[in-house]
Design an enzyme around this catalytic site. Structure first.
Site, mmCIF file in Angstrom:
data_model
loop_
_atom_site.group_PDB
_atom_site.id
_atom_site.type_symbol
_atom_site.label_atom_id
_atom_site.label_comp_id
_atom_site.label_asym_id
_atom_site.label_seq_id
_atom_site.Cartn_x
_atom_site.Cartn_y
_atom_site.Cartn_z
ATOM 1 N N PRO A 143 44.706 28.491 56.471
ATOM 2 C CA PRO A 143 44.594 28.106 55.166
ATOM 3 C C PRO A 143 43.157 27.770 54.717
ATOM 4 O O PRO A 143 42.510 26.945 55.757
ATOM 5 C CB PRO A 143 45.486 26.747 55.223
ATOM 6 C CG PRO A 143 45.418 26.263 56.545
ATOM 7 C CD PRO A 143 45.372 27.811 57.557
ATOM 8 N N GLY A 144 42.687 27.845 53.625
ATOM 9 C CA GLY A 144 41.446 27.284 53.137
ATOM 10 C C GLY A 144 41.797 26.533 51.802
ATOM 11 O O GLY A 144 41.770 25.082 51.777
ATOM 12 N N TYR A 159 34.530 35.075 38.746
ATOM 13 C CA TYR A 159 36.022 35.494 38.518
ATOM 14 C C TYR A 159 36.589 35.288 37.328
ATOM 15 O O TYR A 159 37.818 35.374 37.278
ATOM 16 C CB TYR A 159 36.850 34.988 39.696
ATOM 17 C CG TYR A 159 36.330 34.783 41.044
ATOM 18 C CD1 TYR A 159 36.254 36.097 41.732
ATOM 19 C CD2 TYR A 159 35.926 33.709 41.875
ATOM 20 C CE1 TYR A 159 35.879 36.117 43.022
ATOM 21 C CE2 TYR A 159 35.298 33.713 42.843
ATOM 22 C CZ TYR A 159 35.544 34.879 43.820
ATOM 23 O OH TYR A 159 35.064 35.288 44.923
ATOM 24 N N CYS A 200 18.991 30.564 33.760
ATOM 25 C CA CYS A 200 18.624 31.504 32.611
ATOM 26 C C CYS A 200 19.339 32.648 32.820
ATOM 27 O O CYS A 200 18.788 33.801 33.155
ATOM 28 C CB CYS A 200 17.036 31.527 32.835
ATOM 29 S SG CYS A 200 16.261 30.328 32.511
ATOM 30 N N TYR A 239 35.717 26.975 47.742
ATOM 31 C CA TYR A 239 34.643 28.403 47.464
ATOM 32 C C TYR A 239 33.815 27.674 46.442
ATOM 33 O O TYR A 239 33.590 28.180 45.450
ATOM 34 C CB TYR A 239 35.654 29.269 46.782
ATOM 35 C CG TYR A 239 36.648 29.812 48.057
ATOM 36 C CD1 TYR A 239 36.055 30.624 49.223
ATOM 37 C CD2 TYR A 239 38.062 29.548 47.966
ATOM 38 C CE1 TYR A 239 36.852 30.914 50.208
ATOM 39 C CE2 TYR A 239 38.689 30.037 48.924
ATOM 40 C CZ TYR A 239 38.211 30.372 50.034
ATOM 41 O OH TYR A 239 38.985 30.961 51.145
HETATM 42 N N1 LLP Z 1 41.780 34.142 56.377
HETATM 43 C C1 LLP Z 1 41.054 35.431 55.951
HETATM 44 C C2 LLP Z 1 40.893 36.582 56.741
HETATM 45 C C3 LLP Z 1 40.224 35.509 54.663
HETATM 46 O O1 LLP Z 1 39.475 36.359 54.189
HETATM 47 C C4 LLP Z 1 40.305 34.172 53.522
HETATM 48 C C5 LLP Z 1 39.846 34.018 52.554
HETATM 49 C C6 LLP Z 1 41.187 33.258 54.292
HETATM 50 C C7 LLP Z 1 41.934 33.116 55.320
HETATM 51 C C8 LLP Z 1 41.358 31.967 53.568
HETATM 52 O O2 LLP Z 1 42.083 32.017 52.227
HETATM 53 P P1 LLP Z 1 42.702 30.572 51.204
HETATM 54 O O3 LLP Z 1 43.738 29.945 52.138
HETATM 55 O O4 LLP Z 1 41.448 29.678 50.956
HETATM 56 O O5 LLP Z 1 43.077 31.378 50.111
HETATM 57 N N2 LLP Z 1 35.904 33.132 46.881
HETATM 58 C C9 LLP Z 1 37.062 33.376 46.283
HETATM 59 C C10 LLP Z 1 38.179 33.413 47.592
HETATM 60 C C11 LLP Z 1 37.643 34.401 48.797
HETATM 61 C C12 LLP Z 1 38.892 34.317 49.822
HETATM 62 C C13 LLP Z 1 38.133 35.233 50.928
HETATM 63 N N3 LLP Z 1 39.031 34.975 52.016
HETATM 64 C C14 LLP Z 1 37.515 32.306 45.437
HETATM 65 O O6 LLP Z 1 36.667 31.503 44.945
HETATM 66 O O7 LLP Z 1 38.732 32.265 44.767
#
Ligand code: LLP
Length: 443
Positions: A278-279, A320, A359, A388
């Site tokens: 989780p992130g 996005y 800019c 992010y």
């Molecule tokens: N595991 C892998 C292999 C991943 O590529 C990612 C996120 C995560 C875990 C964590 O995902 P989460 O739990 O945070 O959804 N920059 C984008 C999101 C890119 C996600 C990339 N991978 C945004 O701002 O929405």
């Protein structure tokens, strides 16, 4: 949902007014709540307790070392995608064995360092990468473990830039190729290919895509066991759980768990190890961005609030088209927000473009957003910016990276100093000639 709440018309971060933090730390700045971070982590752990998972926090969502340390102290491992993230995890005190390492483009040097450190699992994205990892491990006279990233062709119904588990993306291998890869490499002596990795996309506001892909990989696991005597020891479900960009938008950890846990409980009893990555669900609502209005400008029908932070500090809106709730840190009584919604229904709101100093016309945080009237000097809070946010900030237009602060009750610590103007030049001041006749390094 989080510890950023309005009291007497004023935004508080835990027990501190946002305005006081902004004055002390300066703007733009990211402000995180310790209580929210630990709460989110603990809830996830409780929800999935029946599976006793290793929770590998996805460093890419918010990599500040103080936050990594905080989660490591609570027992989290880390999900990495680069040598830089491995370095960060190790410096934060996380054991390499509690780290999983994904990413489609691992260099030889990164692979070597990860093997040296004793990485828990490589999450392997292609056959060619598997062969390279195995060859490097053989060269080093070492062994390591690999999980094959399977792309189950399930639609997570999210933004196409952050959809990863569909056939047409660059990530992982499809089920057919996975079967063949396990047949070919399943008994390799140097890289023990005995795990399966899934990561479908981010954010995913339903448990259904997880359920669908778990069914698919469990069928594959049984087949591999039956026909190839290959025992899968670890199943990594990846990340992707949602955050509340608007009030109650996301399922709770317990909602995801209710659907996922029953599919895996028996397997766990029989020895399968589960990993979660989780992130956003931990960090999204645990951070806000504070930015100050420099100028208010009207142009035809439009009103612009020009702030000291824009796409350079928070890229998500322009990249996005992402929605972030934005509200002044101090408001009149009738504008105290009870909920965070796209269209706030309150008297006296005016449509405002919240833009930054960069800019580019694409430099915005919100377009035509109904907001209480704002003036020069007002402080705006951009919510759900903990994931992010800072990690995708840039120095475009020679803007120093912002500060990060961590609030704990009525205390606040700067956990990353605002960059100075000299920091911007630090790697440029001593040009040096390189010897191009020397052998080209392999990575
Ligand atoms: N595991 C892998 C292999 C991943 O590529 C990612 C996120 C995560 C875990 C964590 O995902 P989460 O739990 O945070 O959804 N920059 C984008 C999101 C890119 C996600 C990339 N991978 C945004 O701002 O929405």
């Amino acid at each position: 949902m989080d510890a950023f709440t309005y009291r007497q018309n004023e935004l508080y971060c835990e027990d501190l007014p946002a305005e006081a933090i902004a004055e002390a730390v300066g703007t733009p700045c990211y402000v995180y709540s310790r209580r929210t971070i630990t709460d989110h982590y603990d809830r996830l752990r409780e929800a999935f307790a029946a599976l006793d998972p290793l929770i590998c926090y996805s460093i890419k969502s918010c990599g500040n070392i103080s936050i990594c340390r905080l989660l490591a102290e609570r027992g989290a491992g880390m999900d990495l995608v680069s040598g830089g993230e491995l370095h960060r995890a190790l410096r934060a005190g996380v054991g390499a064995a509690d780290c999983v390492y994904a990413g489609v483009g691992k260099t030889d040097q990164e692979i070597r360092r990860a093997i040296e450190a004793g990485i828990g699992w490589f999450n392997i994205e292609s056959e060619a990468e598997f062969e390279n990892i195995s060859a490097i491990a053989r060269e080093m006279n070492a062994t390591c473990r690999g999980a094959l990233r399977i792309n189950p062709d399930v639609d997570p119904r999210t933004h196409r830039y952050t959809t990863t588990g569909k056939k047409e993306t660059k990530f992982g291998v499809d089920l057919e190729r996975a079967r063949a890869a396990f047949q070919k490499y399943g008994h390799d002596a140097h890289c023990r290919l005995s795990g399966i990795h899934l990561h479908l996309g981010s954010p995913i506001y339903s448990a259904d895509p997880y359920v669908e892909s778990i069914h698919k990989v469990l069928a594959l696991m049984d087949e591999l066991n039956r026909e190839e005597s290959i025992e899968i020891e670890m199943l990594d479900l990846g990340g992707g759980f949602g955050a509340n960009y608007t009030t109650d938008q996301s399922p709770l950890a317990a909602d995801y768990a209710r659907e996922i846990v029953p599919l895996l409980e028996d397997r766990v009893r029989n020895g399968l190890k589960i990993v979660l990555e989780p992130g956003r669900t931990i960090m999204g609502n645990a951070g806000i961005l504070l930015t100050r209005v420099l100028y208010v400008k009207t142009s035809g029908e439009k009103t612009f609030a020009i702030c000291d932070g824009g796409m350079n500090v928070l890229l998500r809106p322009s990249h996005y088209d992402a929605f972030h709730f934005i509200w002044p840190a101090r408001v009149a009584a009738e504008h105290t927000p009870e909920r965070r919604e796209k269209d706030m229904a309150m008297p006296g709101l005016v449509p405002i473009d919240v833009v930054g100093p960069i800019c580019e016309t694409g430099d915005f945080l919100a377009i035509d957003r109904p907001l209480p009237p704002v003036e020069r000097g007002d402080l705006l809070a951009v919510f759900t910016a903990g994931a992010y946010g800072m990690v995708m900030a840039s120095r475009y237009n020679a803007m120093p990276l912002p500060a990060e602060a961590l609030v704990d009750g009525d205390q606040v610590k700067i956990i990353r100093e605002r960059e100075s103007l000299d920091d911007l030049l630090a790697h440029e001041l001593t040009p040096r000639t390189v010897d191009v006749t020397a052998a080209r390094p392999t990575s």
